[in-house]
Design an enzyme around this catalytic site. Structure first.
Site, PDB file in Angstrom:
ATOM      1  N   LYS A   1      17.873  37.541  -1.978  1.00 24.20           N
ATOM      2  CA  LYS A   1      16.582  37.530  -2.666  1.00 24.20           C
ATOM      3  C   LYS A   1      15.460  37.113  -1.721  1.00 24.20           C
ATOM      4  O   LYS A   1      14.330  37.583  -1.843  1.00 24.20           O
ATOM      5  CB  LYS A   1      16.648  36.579  -3.864  1.00 24.20           C
ATOM      6  CG  LYS A   1      17.310  37.236  -5.066  1.00 24.20           C
ATOM      7  CD  LYS A   1      17.172  36.400  -6.304  1.00 24.20           C
ATOM      8  CE  LYS A   1      18.208  35.310  -6.314  1.00 24.20           C
ATOM      9  NZ  LYS A   1      18.254  34.563  -7.573  1.00 24.20           N
ATOM     10  N   ARG A  25      31.327  38.463  -2.856  1.00 27.49           N
ATOM     11  CA  ARG A  25      30.071  39.060  -3.278  1.00 27.49           C
ATOM     12  C   ARG A  25      30.004  40.498  -2.792  1.00 27.49           C
ATOM     13  O   ARG A  25      30.741  40.905  -1.899  1.00 27.49           O
ATOM     14  CB  ARG A  25      28.851  38.248  -2.868  1.00 27.49           C
ATOM     15  CG  ARG A  25      28.737  37.829  -1.445  1.00 27.49           C
ATOM     16  CD  ARG A  25      27.654  36.773  -1.251  1.00 27.49           C
ATOM     17  NE  ARG A  25      26.314  37.250  -1.492  1.00 27.49           N
ATOM     18  CZ  ARG A  25      25.390  36.551  -2.157  1.00 27.49           C
ATOM     19  NH1 ARG A  25      25.685  35.372  -2.644  1.00 27.49           N
ATOM     20  NH2 ARG A  25      24.181  37.029  -2.317  1.00 27.49           N
ATOM     21  N   GLU A  76      19.171  32.357 -10.860  1.00 25.87           N
ATOM     22  CA  GLU A  76      18.012  31.514 -10.609  1.00 25.87           C
ATOM     23  C   GLU A  76      16.787  32.423 -10.719  1.00 25.87           C
ATOM     24  O   GLU A  76      16.742  33.474 -10.073  1.00 25.87           O
ATOM     25  CB  GLU A  76      18.090  30.901  -9.204  1.00 25.87           C
ATOM     26  CG  GLU A  76      16.947  29.954  -8.957  1.00 25.87           C
ATOM     27  CD  GLU A  76      16.972  29.287  -7.588  1.00 25.87           C
ATOM     28  OE1 GLU A  76      17.947  29.484  -6.838  1.00 25.87           O
ATOM     29  OE2 GLU A  76      16.006  28.576  -7.288  1.00 25.87           O
TER      30      GLU A  76
HETATM   31  P1  ATP Z   1      20.488  34.862  -3.124  1.00 25.10           P
HETATM   32  O1  ATP Z   1      21.437  34.065  -2.256  1.00 25.10           O
HETATM   33  O2  ATP Z   1      20.185  36.231  -2.656  1.00 25.10           O
HETATM   34  O3  ATP Z   1      19.266  34.102  -3.534  1.00 25.10           O
HETATM   35  P2  ATP Z   1      21.922  33.944  -5.350  1.00 25.10           P
HETATM   36  O4  ATP Z   1      23.387  34.054  -5.331  1.00 25.10           O
HETATM   37  O5  ATP Z   1      21.369  32.627  -5.030  1.00 25.10           O
HETATM   38  O6  ATP Z   1      21.316  35.089  -4.454  1.00 25.10           O
HETATM   39  P3  ATP Z   1      21.541  33.692  -8.143  1.00 25.10           P
HETATM   40  O7  ATP Z   1      20.382  34.037  -8.977  1.00 25.10           O
HETATM   41  O8  ATP Z   1      21.894  32.271  -7.990  1.00 25.10           O
HETATM   42  O9  ATP Z   1      21.308  34.376  -6.741  1.00 25.10           O
HETATM   43  O10 ATP Z   1      22.803  34.524  -8.606  1.00 25.10           O
HETATM   44  C1  ATP Z   1      23.301  34.512  -9.920  1.00 25.10           C
HETATM   45  C2  ATP Z   1      24.745  34.903  -9.879  1.00 25.10           C
HETATM   46  O11 ATP Z   1      24.905  36.169  -9.244  1.00 25.10           O
HETATM   47  C3  ATP Z   1      25.570  33.914  -9.097  1.00 25.10           C
HETATM   48  O12 ATP Z   1      26.693  33.567  -9.864  1.00 25.10           O
HETATM   49  C4  ATP Z   1      25.968  34.639  -7.860  1.00 25.10           C
HETATM   50  O13 ATP Z   1      27.270  34.281  -7.499  1.00 25.10           O
HETATM   51  C5  ATP Z   1      25.902  36.109  -8.267  1.00 25.10           C
HETATM   52  N1  ATP Z   1      25.549  36.950  -7.130  1.00 25.10           N
HETATM   53  C6  ATP Z   1      24.438  36.896  -6.377  1.00 25.10           C
HETATM   54  N2  ATP Z   1      24.474  37.806  -5.395  1.00 25.10           N
HETATM   55  C7  ATP Z   1      25.648  38.477  -5.531  1.00 25.10           C
HETATM   56  C8  ATP Z   1      26.288  39.551  -4.818  1.00 25.10           C
HETATM   57  N3  ATP Z   1      25.715  40.116  -3.756  1.00 25.10           N
HETATM   58  N4  ATP Z   1      27.488  39.966  -5.254  1.00 25.10           N
HETATM   59  C9  ATP Z   1      28.063  39.411  -6.334  1.00 25.10           C
HETATM   60  N5  ATP Z   1      27.536  38.413  -7.038  1.00 25.10           N
HETATM   61  C10 ATP Z   1      26.339  37.935  -6.650  1.00 25.10           C
HETATM   62 MG    MG Z   2      21.906  30.882  -6.228  1.00 20.39          MG
END
Ligand code: ATP
Ligand code: MG
Length: 570
Positions: free
Chosen positions: A271, A261, A36
């Site tokens: 984020k 994760r 995102e």
């Molecule tokens: P946040 O919750 O911090 O906003 P997010 O998961 O919503 O992070 P996205 O931009 O949606 O952020 O993430 C893109 C991809 O990266 C998703 O498929 C998510 O599963 C993966 N991802 C995000 N954070 C992690 C992490 N700490 N470890 C492994 N994969 C991750």
């Molecule tokens: Mg997300």
């Protein structure tokens, strides 16, 4: 088609992919990375990227980059650009497969209309607060919305008017008609569309209804022909909904598989929290070298190779764990030890005058660029009467086991000569400001022909030739292993390390570093790895300490008496 390295044990995702190919559930492998664009990528995303792009490559498949841009309020072009830059830097390529969920808004809207026609979706007039109230809890079933049984005609009309902009934000939603008593709260008539009158970074003002993640994601996967939709564990409870939408729409059905994760000790990887650090100026920006973002790590001196090696070593698991940040640092040291040219830099200078050298005397000594890499060759360094050494390499009253310079004591200057301290000159306050030394001309190159030994070798630079620099020493951004471990009423910011940045000015580095490019990484002998900061373009050479030479991970491993381990269970 099997993963390239036959000696690696296969993790559960690769095993599932192999199984799917064997059973012909899918005949090819096509994954996607779906960020995102509401922040910069961090080391957790690097794990996901290595899995998504890595698995596709191993199976001769493809991986798309798809921006999950369904929330116009939080998303920005700045993030879209940084994300692409960071993935490329990490070493992955989506070729011509750059997509946006917003590319599918028209198709997703049509899918929603299909579900309304099938009696599987309805327009609900409950406020967000009421929707939450009706949803029930983990122990209590939800209640049905009073709008649940509208006719398809009425729903079609209302949904079209939602799209046309007739209703204010939050006044209505489109919901899937599933099961208000489901044990999985995600299936209790989840919201599919909400009204947001906001300008989208790509579609501008074309839309005022936006699909929720759950309605956009699986359908986007389906449109792109994704086979394996790999995501982190928090989406596990969403999988039944992912499957429900695809089944209800009767469209091509990819398979979602979840992995744990990445959590890192002394680090936050949300984020939302990283954005707070930036906005509230606890750091200088998303690319501050203390940030766990890829841009921060890059500026700090991390190489893509070190990050990929780290992602490889932590592996893929089904259970959440916390990985020690010392492992990440260890991976960097290993990589840089192989590649980084060695140089000498004095961070806290102490002036040394070699009394038995004439004024103006300059000679050249030969230094090895990288003892790990013979091909890196040698360079020459000027040696002269006035030098700088590290303040810490001299003690007026040396404690036991301190073998470096002290009055009357002899040490080796790296690549040069033995020197002996004859006097420590002090200022009015009693601080040592200069050492008067003598050198032994017979020890050129570092050995005494009479077989005399010294117990220490120290680094140095020639005062008239050295180049001034500023050095930024970074420490962990958070003091606690778990930054969230705070007393009630405080948040993770209470765990910030007030000394995470120590700025050293008046440092001196060897003359060859006068013209260096931002991003180049050196080992300052005996001190660590340092990366030229982009700020150097402003005239003052600035170095970021990427990592010191002290390997805490090696110690941890030794204590555990085992091979490099992936992580510890939380
Ligand atoms: P946040 O919750 O911090 O906003 P997010 O998961 O919503 O992070 P996205 O931009 O949606 O952020 O993430 C893109 C991809 O990266 C998703 O498929 C998510 O599963 C993966 N991802 C995000 N954070 C992690 C992490 N700490 N470890 C492994 N994969 C991750
Ligand atoms: Mg997300």
């Amino acid at each position: 088609m099997t993963p390239s390295d036959a000696n690696q044990p296969v993790d559960f995702i690769r095993a599932a992919v192999m199984e799917d190919l064997k059973s012909a559930r899918y005949t090819r492998v096509h994954t996607r990375f779906p960020p995102e664009p509401n922040g910069y990528l961090h080391i957790g995303h690097a794990k996901a990227i290595c899995i998504d792009f890595g698995i596709a490559a191993e199976f001769g498949g493809k991986c798309n980059l798809r921006f999950d841009d369904t929330n116009p309020v939080k998303e920005e072009v700045e993030y879209v650009e940084s994300i692409q830059q960071d993935i490329r830097w990490l070493g992955f390529d989506w070729k011509d497969r750059l997509f946006y969920a917003s590319d599918y808004f028209e198709q997703l809207y049509a899918f929603a209309v299909t579900l309304i026609r099938k009696g599987k979706a309805y327009v609900c007039d409950l406020s967000a607060e009421k929707v939450r109230e009706y949803r029930g809890t983990l122990t209590e079933p939800g209640r049905e919305s009073p709008y649940r049984n509208r006719t398809a005609e009425e729903n079609l009309d209302l949904f079209a008017r939602m799209r046309a902009g007739e209703f204010p934000d939050g006044s209505r939603t489109l919901r899937a008609k599933i099961d208000m008593a489901s044990g999985n709260i995600n299936l209790r008539d989840p919201v599919m569309y909400r009204i947001i009158h906001a300008t989208h970074h790509r579609t501008d003002d074309a839309w005022c209804v936006y699909p929720m993640y759950d309605f956009a994601h699986g359908q986007s996967d389906s449109i792109e022909g994704i086979t394996h939709s790999l995501c982190s564990l928090e989406y596990e409870d969403h999988r039944p909904l992912y499957d429900w939408f695809l089944d209800a729409l009767e469209i091509y059905h990819p398979r979602q598989i979840e992995f744990a994760r990445l959590n890192l000790s002394s680090t936050v990887l949300s984020k939302r929290k990283l954005l707070r650090l930036v906005q509230e100026r606890h750091v200088k920006g998303w690319d501050d070298p203390r940030m766990p973002t890829l841009s921060g790590l890059r500026r700090r001196g991390y190489s893509p190779e070190a990050i990929r090696d780290f992602c490889n070593r932590i592996g893929v698991a089904k259970r959440d764990s916390i990985v020690d940040i010392a492992l990440l640092e260890h991976c960097l040291r290993e990589d840089l030890n192989r590649r980084a040219p060695r140089v000498m830099g004095v961070l806290r200078p102490l002036r040394v005058v070699i009394e038995n050298l004439p004024e103006g005397h300059v000679e050249e000594v030969t230094a090895v660029n990288n003892p790990e890499d013979a091909a890196a060759g040698t360079r020459t360094l000027p040696f002269s009467r006035v030098l700088y050494i590290e303040q810490d390499d001299f003690r007026e009253n040396p404690p036991p086991k301190y073998y470096r310079l002290a009055p009357g004591r002899e040490v080796r200057l790296r690549y040069a000569y033995f020197i002996k301290c004859v006097e420590a000159v002090k200022d009015a306050g009693g601080a040592v400001v200069e050492l008067r030394c003598t050198y032994d001309p017979a020890t050129r190159g570092g050995d005494a022909p009479d077989g005399r030994k010294v117990k220490a070798t120290i680094h140095w630079v020639s005062a008239t030739h050295a180049v001034p620099a500023e050095v930024r020493l970074y420490d962990r951004l958070f003091l606690k292993e778990d930054p969230e471990d705070v007393v009630e009423g405080q948040d993770f910011l209470a765990s910030l390390n007030p000394n995470s940045l120590q700025l050293l000015t008046g440092c001196w580095v060897e003359p060859g570093l006068a013209q260096v490019k931002a991003g180049t990484i050196y080992q300052f002998e005996r001190q660590g790895y340092f990366c030229v900061d982009p700020d150097s373009a402003n005239g003052t050479l600035a170095f970021n300490r990427a990592v010191s030479l002290k390997d805490e991970w090696a110690k941890i491993e030794k204590a555990q008496g085992q091979q490099p381990a992936a992580g510890r269970t939380a």
